[in-house]
Design an enzyme around this catalytic site. Structure first.
Site, PDB file in Angstrom:
ATOM      1  N   ALA A   1       0.858  -1.195   0.000  1.00 24.15           N
ATOM      2  CA  ALA A   1       0.000   0.000   0.000  1.00 24.15           C
ATOM      3  C   ALA A   1       0.893   1.244   0.000  1.00 24.15           C
ATOM      4  O   ALA A   1       0.721   2.157   0.815  1.00 24.15           O
ATOM      5  CB  ALA A   1      -0.962  -0.006   1.186  1.00 24.15           C
TER       6      ALA A   1
ATOM      7  N   HIS B   1       6.603   6.060   1.658  1.00 26.13           N
ATOM      8  CA  HIS B   1       7.488   4.951   1.298  1.00 26.13           C
ATOM      9  C   HIS B   1       8.472   5.382   0.205  1.00 26.13           C
ATOM     10  O   HIS B   1       9.646   5.004   0.232  1.00 26.13           O
ATOM     11  CB  HIS B   1       6.671   3.761   0.787  1.00 26.13           C
ATOM     12  CG  HIS B   1       5.755   3.164   1.810  1.00 26.13           C
ATOM     13  ND1 HIS B   1       4.388   3.326   1.771  1.00 26.13           N
ATOM     14  CD2 HIS B   1       6.011   2.404   2.902  1.00 26.13           C
ATOM     15  CE1 HIS B   1       3.842   2.689   2.788  1.00 26.13           C
ATOM     16  NE2 HIS B   1       4.796   2.133   3.497  1.00 26.13           N
TER      17      HIS B   1
ATOM     18  N   GLN C   1      10.241   7.445  10.542  1.00 27.84           N
ATOM     19  CA  GLN C   1      10.147   7.905  11.937  1.00 27.84           C
ATOM     20  C   GLN C   1       8.695   7.988  12.394  1.00 27.84           C
ATOM     21  O   GLN C   1       8.430   8.145  13.574  1.00 27.84           O
ATOM     22  CB  GLN C   1      10.798   9.278  12.085  1.00 27.84           C
ATOM     23  CG  GLN C   1      12.300   9.242  11.913  1.00 27.84           C
ATOM     24  CD  GLN C   1      12.951  10.587  12.127  1.00 27.84           C
ATOM     25  OE1 GLN C   1      12.359  11.496  12.685  1.00 27.84           O
ATOM     26  NE2 GLN C   1      14.173  10.719  11.661  1.00 27.84           N
TER      27      GLN C   1
ATOM     28  N   GLN D   1       8.575   1.672  16.864  1.00 31.26           N
ATOM     29  CA  GLN D   1       9.079   0.573  16.032  1.00 31.26           C
ATOM     30  C   GLN D   1      10.531   0.842  15.645  1.00 31.26           C
ATOM     31  O   GLN D   1      11.385  -0.049  15.720  1.00 31.26           O
ATOM     32  CB  GLN D   1       8.197   0.460  14.785  1.00 31.26           C
ATOM     33  CG  GLN D   1       8.782  -0.372  13.672  1.00 31.26           C
ATOM     34  CD  GLN D   1       7.826  -0.563  12.512  1.00 31.26           C
ATOM     35  OE1 GLN D   1       6.869  -1.287  12.608  1.00 31.26           O
ATOM     36  NE2 GLN D   1       8.087   0.098  11.385  1.00 31.26           N
TER      37      GLN D   1
ATOM     38  N   SER E   1       0.150   7.663   5.914  1.00 31.15           N
ATOM     39  CA  SER E   1       0.047   6.311   6.458  1.00 31.15           C
ATOM     40  C   SER E   1      -0.876   5.509   5.556  1.00 31.15           C
ATOM     41  O   SER E   1      -1.862   6.049   5.022  1.00 31.15           O
ATOM     42  CB  SER E   1      -0.544   6.372   7.876  1.00 31.15           C
ATOM     43  OG  SER E   1      -1.032   5.101   8.254  1.00 31.15           O
ATOM     44  N   SER E   2      -0.559   4.224   5.411  1.00 35.77           N
ATOM     45  CA  SER E   2      -1.433   3.370   4.585  1.00 35.77           C
ATOM     46  C   SER E   2      -2.833   3.322   5.185  1.00 35.77           C
ATOM     47  O   SER E   2      -3.814   3.091   4.479  1.00 35.77           O
ATOM     48  CB  SER E   2      -0.863   1.959   4.508  1.00 35.77           C
ATOM     49  OG  SER E   2       0.454   2.002   4.004  1.00 35.77           O
TER      50      SER E   2
END
Ligand code: PAF
Length: 303
Positions: A31, A36, A157, A162, A194-195
């Site tokens: 996605a 990305h 970030q 994570q 965000s996906s």
């Protein structure tokens, strides 16, 4: 650009470790969006034109708890391949579940496998509502590191906890992979890409921008010290409608709690927020520099 589904196909397109230039991995669950794409550009910047950039696309069942959005998580491989081709990616690695979990895998079933223990930080912040999440994330990232054998890996970030945990894993387990954190990419109104943003309807999408305003309010008040920064963020939250707060926390950059009492001038910190907008859970964070002044801003004009 080649598409590999197995370790054999990956080695065929990348060359065996030791017989290839520097390799940068960008792990994703697909996605793909501009956020990305910026990770891919950072990966390319780091390995140069001679190096190889690998994007992995794998929706990892182990990091979803039963009842979370594993089934409805967007799967858009054709569109992802277009994004990767446009960014000059060398290899897209889209493994099967069998390749990553040879013994099979079920959402959140971390008791049936050898997994990576993410340590105590994984029980805080996101871990309070998602107790098995980071064990699933670190396990799949360790597997991807083992499959791809990259020199470095780039993470956003936006998922800051994570990023910290993966950095700790790479260091503590001596994995020999440099972990790079790339800056969050935002929409014009500040919403972090965000996906999961695609779950938001137009009204929720409008409301979701409040998360960024909350972080900015904290950053702008940070020179007054942590208490004022947090209060400024809470005041902004009270203005936000349809945003159901999960947590708002101010931590040190490695996510240890701030020391009690006044902080030294120019203490680097991170403000982190998680909230539900409709049924969609969003997270965001921002770096800030805390000052040591303790007077509330409201008194500034009265002094
Ligand atoms: O951030 C993500 O997309 C995932 O958590 C990751 C790092 C690809 C592991 O599945």
């Amino acid at each position: 650009m080649t598409l590999a589904h197995s370790r054999e196909e990956l080695v065929a397109s990348l060359g065996a470790p030791g017989e290839r230039g520097r390799v940068a991995l960008v792990p994703t669950m697909g996605a793909l969006h501009e956020g990305h794409a910026s990770l891919v550009r950072e990966a390319r910047r780091r390995v140069g034109p001679e190096g190889r950039v690998v994007v992995s696309v794998f929706v990892n069942p182990l990091q979803f708890a039963p009842g979370e959005d594993l089934d409805r998580y967007p799967r858009t491989l054709d569109a992802d391949l277009e994004v990767c081709a446009g960014e000059g990616v060398d290899v897209v690695f889209a493994p099967t579940a069998e390749e990553v979990y040879p013994g099979g895998v079920e959402a959140g079933r971390t008791d049936e496998q050898v997994t990576v223990d993410p340590g105590p930080l994984a029980a805080e912040l996101e871990g309070v509502t998602r107790p098995t999440h980071f064990r699933g994330v670190l396990t799949v990232v360790a597997k991807l590191f083992g499959l791809v054998r990259p020199d470095l890996a780039v993470f956003g970030q936006k998922d800051y906890q994570q990023l910290v945990l993966i950095t700790q894993m790479a260091t503590n387990l001596c994995l020999g992979v440099e972990v790079v954190g790339a800056e969050t990419v935002r929409e014009a109104d500040g919403l972090a890409l965000s996906s999961r943003n695609r779950y938001l309807d137009p009204e929720q999408r409008f409301r979701a921008a409040a998360l960024h305003r909350v972080l900015v309010a904290a950053r702008e008040a940070a020179h007054w010290g942590p208490d004022v920064a947090l209060e400024a963020a809470r005041a902004e939250l009270r203005q936000a409608h349809g945003v159901d707060l999960d947590y708002l926390e101010l931590r040190l950059p490695d996510l240890r709690p701030l020391p009690a009492g006044p902080v030294p001038e120019s203490t680097e910190a991170r403000i982190l927020v998680a909230a539900r907008v409709g049924t969609t859970r969003l997270i965001d964070n921002m770096p800030l520099t805390l000052g040591a002044r303790r007077e509330p801003r409201a008194t500034e004009g009265d002094l």
